[in-house]
Every structure is written in structure tokens, then in C-alpha cells.
Write a protein that holds these residues in place. Structure first.
Motif, mmCIF file in Angstrom:
data_model
loop_
_atom_site.group_PDB
_atom_site.id
_atom_site.type_symbol
_atom_site.label_atom_id
_atom_site.label_comp_id
_atom_site.label_asym_id
_atom_site.label_seq_id
_atom_site.Cartn_x
_atom_site.Cartn_y
_atom_site.Cartn_z
ATOM 1 N N UNK A 154 12.779 27.671 0.556
ATOM 2 C CA UNK A 154 12.945 26.531 1.447
ATOM 3 C C UNK A 154 11.608 25.845 1.666
ATOM 4 N N UNK A 155 11.641 24.550 1.825
ATOM 5 C CA UNK A 155 10.430 23.781 2.094
ATOM 6 C C UNK A 155 10.713 22.853 3.257
ATOM 7 N N UNK A 156 9.817 22.824 4.212
ATOM 8 C CA UNK A 156 10.044 21.968 5.366
ATOM 9 C C UNK A 156 9.676 20.517 5.071
ATOM 10 N N UNK A 157 8.636 20.290 4.273
ATOM 11 C CA UNK A 157 8.191 18.933 3.961
ATOM 12 C C UNK A 157 8.865 18.445 2.678
ATOM 13 N N UNK A 158 9.282 17.177 2.681
ATOM 14 C CA UNK A 158 9.935 16.585 1.515
ATOM 15 C C UNK A 158 9.007 15.566 0.868
ATOM 16 N N UNK A 159 8.993 15.547 -0.453
ATOM 17 C CA UNK A 159 8.197 14.568 -1.183
ATOM 18 C C UNK A 159 8.948 13.240 -1.184
ATOM 19 N N UNK A 160 8.233 12.165 -0.882
ATOM 20 C CA UNK A 160 8.849 10.839 -0.809
ATOM 21 C C UNK A 160 8.071 9.877 -1.706
ATOM 22 N N UNK A 161 8.803 9.193 -2.590
ATOM 23 C CA UNK A 161 8.207 8.179 -3.469
ATOM 24 C C UNK A 161 8.544 6.795 -2.950
ATOM 25 N N UNK A 162 7.563 5.910 -2.924
ATOM 26 C CA UNK A 162 7.787 4.520 -2.540
ATOM 27 C C UNK A 162 6.886 3.617 -3.381
ATOM 28 N N UNK A 163 7.488 2.585 -3.965
ATOM 29 C CA UNK A 163 6.711 1.624 -4.756
ATOM 30 C C UNK A 163 6.313 0.407 -3.927
ATOM 31 N N UNK A 164 6.536 0.469 -2.620
ATOM 32 C CA UNK A 164 6.199 -0.635 -1.723
ATOM 33 C C UNK A 164 4.685 -0.674 -1.526
ATOM 34 N N UNK A 165 4.058 -1.730 -1.994
ATOM 35 C CA UNK A 165 2.599 -1.850 -1.913
ATOM 36 C C UNK A 165 2.129 -1.870 -0.463
ATOM 37 N N UNK A 166 3.009 -2.249 0.467
ATOM 38 C CA UNK A 166 2.616 -2.252 1.876
ATOM 39 C C UNK A 166 2.265 -0.848 2.358
ATOM 40 N N UNK A 167 2.930 0.176 1.784
ATOM 41 C CA UNK A 167 2.567 1.547 2.138
ATOM 42 C C UNK A 167 1.142 1.863 1.700
ATOM 43 N N UNK A 168 0.783 1.423 0.492
ATOM 44 C CA UNK A 168 -0.584 1.638 0.016
ATOM 45 C C UNK A 168 -1.585 0.919 0.911
ATOM 46 N N UNK A 169 -1.228 -0.297 1.329
ATOM 47 C CA UNK A 169 -2.119 -1.066 2.191
ATOM 48 C C UNK A 169 -2.301 -0.370 3.540
ATOM 49 N N UNK A 170 -1.199 0.148 4.095
ATOM 50 C CA UNK A 170 -1.285 0.866 5.373
ATOM 51 C C UNK A 170 -2.165 2.107 5.252
ATOM 52 N N UNK A 171 -2.002 2.853 4.147
ATOM 53 C CA UNK A 171 -2.820 4.054 3.962
ATOM 54 C C UNK A 171 -4.273 3.703 3.664
ATOM 55 N N UNK A 172 -4.504 2.572 3.012
ATOM 56 C CA UNK A 172 -5.883 2.139 2.765
ATOM 57 C C UNK A 172 -6.598 1.878 4.084
ATOM 58 N N UNK A 173 -5.890 1.223 5.016
ATOM 59 C CA UNK A 173 -6.490 0.961 6.325
ATOM 60 C C UNK A 173 -6.682 2.265 7.103
ATOM 61 N N UNK A 174 -5.731 3.185 6.993
ATOM 62 C CA UNK A 174 -5.824 4.452 7.720
ATOM 63 C C UNK A 174 -6.981 5.311 7.208
ATOM 64 N N UNK A 175 -7.100 5.410 5.883
ATOM 65 C CA UNK A 175 -8.111 6.294 5.291
ATOM 66 C C UNK A 175 -9.490 5.652 5.206
ATOM 67 N N UNK A 176 -9.534 4.319 5.278
ATOM 68 C CA UNK A 176 -10.814 3.641 5.109
ATOM 69 C C UNK A 176 -11.208 3.492 3.656
ATOM 70 N N UNK A 177 -10.284 3.789 2.732
ATOM 71 C CA UNK A 177 -10.538 3.624 1.300
ATOM 72 C C UNK A 177 -9.898 2.305 0.887
ATOM 73 N N UNK A 178 -10.704 1.286 0.558
ATOM 74 C CA UNK A 178 -10.142 -0.047 0.299
ATOM 75 C C UNK A 178 -9.132 -0.031 -0.847
ATOM 76 N N UNK A 179 -8.076 -0.830 -0.693
ATOM 77 C CA UNK A 179 -7.082 -0.992 -1.747
ATOM 78 C C UNK A 179 -7.652 -1.939 -2.795
ATOM 79 N N UNK A 180 -7.747 -1.463 -4.033
ATOM 80 C CA UNK A 180 -8.353 -2.265 -5.090
ATOM 81 C C UNK A 180 -7.294 -3.068 -5.830
ATOM 82 N N UNK A 181 -7.709 -3.734 -6.899
ATOM 83 C CA UNK A 181 -6.788 -4.552 -7.686
ATOM 84 C C UNK A 181 -5.901 -3.660 -8.552
ATOM 85 N N UNK A 182 -4.808 -4.248 -9.029
ATOM 86 C CA UNK A 182 -3.913 -3.521 -9.929
ATOM 87 C C UNK A 182 -4.654 -3.084 -11.191
ATOM 88 N N UNK A 183 -5.540 -3.948 -11.665
ATOM 89 C CA UNK A 183 -6.309 -3.612 -12.875
ATOM 90 C C UNK A 183 -7.220 -2.405 -12.625
#
Length: 220
Positions: free
Chosen positions: A14-43
């Protein structure tokens, strides 16, 4: 447990935590602001992902050499970095598999994770038993998950929900443990360079940036 052995279990752990996939770039942007690691270009993301090919391919080799996986038959698809399969490790009391074959794919290009046509495909990979249970007992699967969290923070997260009388607390982990990052420093430096590695280590070392907690009150 020896990393070169796979436990012979009849039923999944059994595992309590579930892996979640999301291709929504807004999630990356939110985590970039949270972690302080800037979101770079797609390239730039694509270039970093390409530098990780060597490590990802070596993890695939470990799955084949030590954990009973094999290259999928008729899987010549240049869009895929690799496609490997393994029989279900979970067996009924009479020895029959409890689920279909496990199938793990990763794309050649990071942009595939954000393709609307591929969204369901990647959900099927990351929401499968491979990442639900195998990551708990097969180290290369854990390493693949952790590396993708570093490469594309916010695309693949670990989500734990706790139901309490006052409502639901949802804890989401966006980065691997700082211990994992420290243990894999040489490989991560080769992919990210010193400046980005330092940002990763700092963010992972702070639970307020590597995790986020949401609360939804219970409706009365």
C-alpha cells in the motif's frame, strides 16, 4: 533490501501518496514561484531533458539487467527514448497475474509531455502500478520519478490526501528529498550545472518549498 532483487509478493504494497501527472504549464509556473527556480523556455527545458538521456537510459538498463524488464517488442518509435515491459509481479494464490504487463515509456523530447494528443498516454504511464507501487520497491523507478521532478518540476508530483473531520488536507511534493539530490550530485551537476543544482538543493532542503499543503473545508 538488495536493489538487485525484486520481492516475490502476491499482493501490492500500500502507498499513501499517489503520483499525479499534469501537462498544465500553470503548475510548473506555480512550482517555479514556490521553489524560486525560474521557469525557463521550452527550448531550454528540452536541452536539459536531452542531457538527462544518458542517465535515463542507464536506469532503463538497470531495470532490464536486475529487475526482469525487457525492451518491448515491435516498439521502434523514434518519438520514444525507450519502451520497456515487465510481467505483473502481483500473483493470485494460484499463480495467475493480477494485472496486465507493466509498460514504461519515456519520450525522446520533453515537449511530448505537453502535447494534448499525448496527455492520456502519459497519464496512463505515471498513474499506473509502475509508479503507484513499483517505485516503492524498485530503485530505478524511484530514480526516474525523482529525476523528472527535477527536470520538469510540477509535471509529476506526489499527492497525499488526509480526510479529517474539519475537511481534506492535500499535501503535494514537487521535488525529491534533499538526500536523493545529495546522493546524486555528480549526475545532476552534469545535467544542470552548478547554479541550477544549488537552487535545486536549496529548494529540496526546505519543506515549505518542496511541499505544498491545501485545505478544503468539509461542506455542511
Amino acid at each position: 533490501m538488495d536493489n538487485n532483487s525484486t520481492p516475490n509478493m502476491q499482493t501490492p504494497p500500500s502507498s499513501t501518496a499517489q503520483v499525479h501527472f499534469s501537462s498544465d504549464v500553470r503548475n510548473m509556473d506555480n512550482w517555479a514561484r514556490r521553489t524560486g527556480i525560474p521557469l525557463t523556455t521550452a527550448e531550454a527545458l528540452g536541452t536539459t531533458y536531452a542531457r538527462a538521456h544518458k542517465w535515463l537510459t542507464s536506469l532503463k538498463a538497470q531495470l532490464i539487467q536486475h529487475h526482469g524488464w525487457q525492451d518491448a517488442e515491435a516498439a521502434v518509435d523514434t518519438r520514444m527514448l525507450f519502451t520497456v515491459e515487465a510481467p505483473s509481479p502481483w500473483r493470485s494464490p494460484n499463480g495467475l497475474p493480477l494485472s496486465p504487463k507493466l509498460r514504461l515509456q519515456l519520450p525522446t523530447h520533453a515537449s511530448s509531455f505537453f502535447s494534448p494528443e499525448r496527455r492520456v498516454q502519459w497519464q496512463m504511464v505515471f498513474h499506473s502500478d509502475i509508479f503507484a507501487t513499483q517505485r516503492l520497491i524498485v530503485q530505478p523507478i524511484t530514480d526516474i520519478l525523482n529525476l523528472i521532478q527535477c527536470l520538469l518540476t510540477g509535471v509529476v508530483t506526489l499527492v497525499y490526501e488526509e480526510q479529517l473531520p474539519q475537511g481534506t488536507y492535500t499535501t503535494t511534493r514537487g521535488l525529491p528529498s534533499v538526500q536523493w539530490i545529495t546522493n546524486n550530485q555528480a549526475a545532476l551537476l552534469e545535467i544542470f550545472g552548478h547554479a541550477h543544482f544549488k537552487q535545486l538543493w536549496k529548494a529540496a532542503n526546505d519543506r515549505t518549498t518542496s511541499f505544498k499543503v491545501d485545505f478544503e473545508p468539509r461542506r455542511r
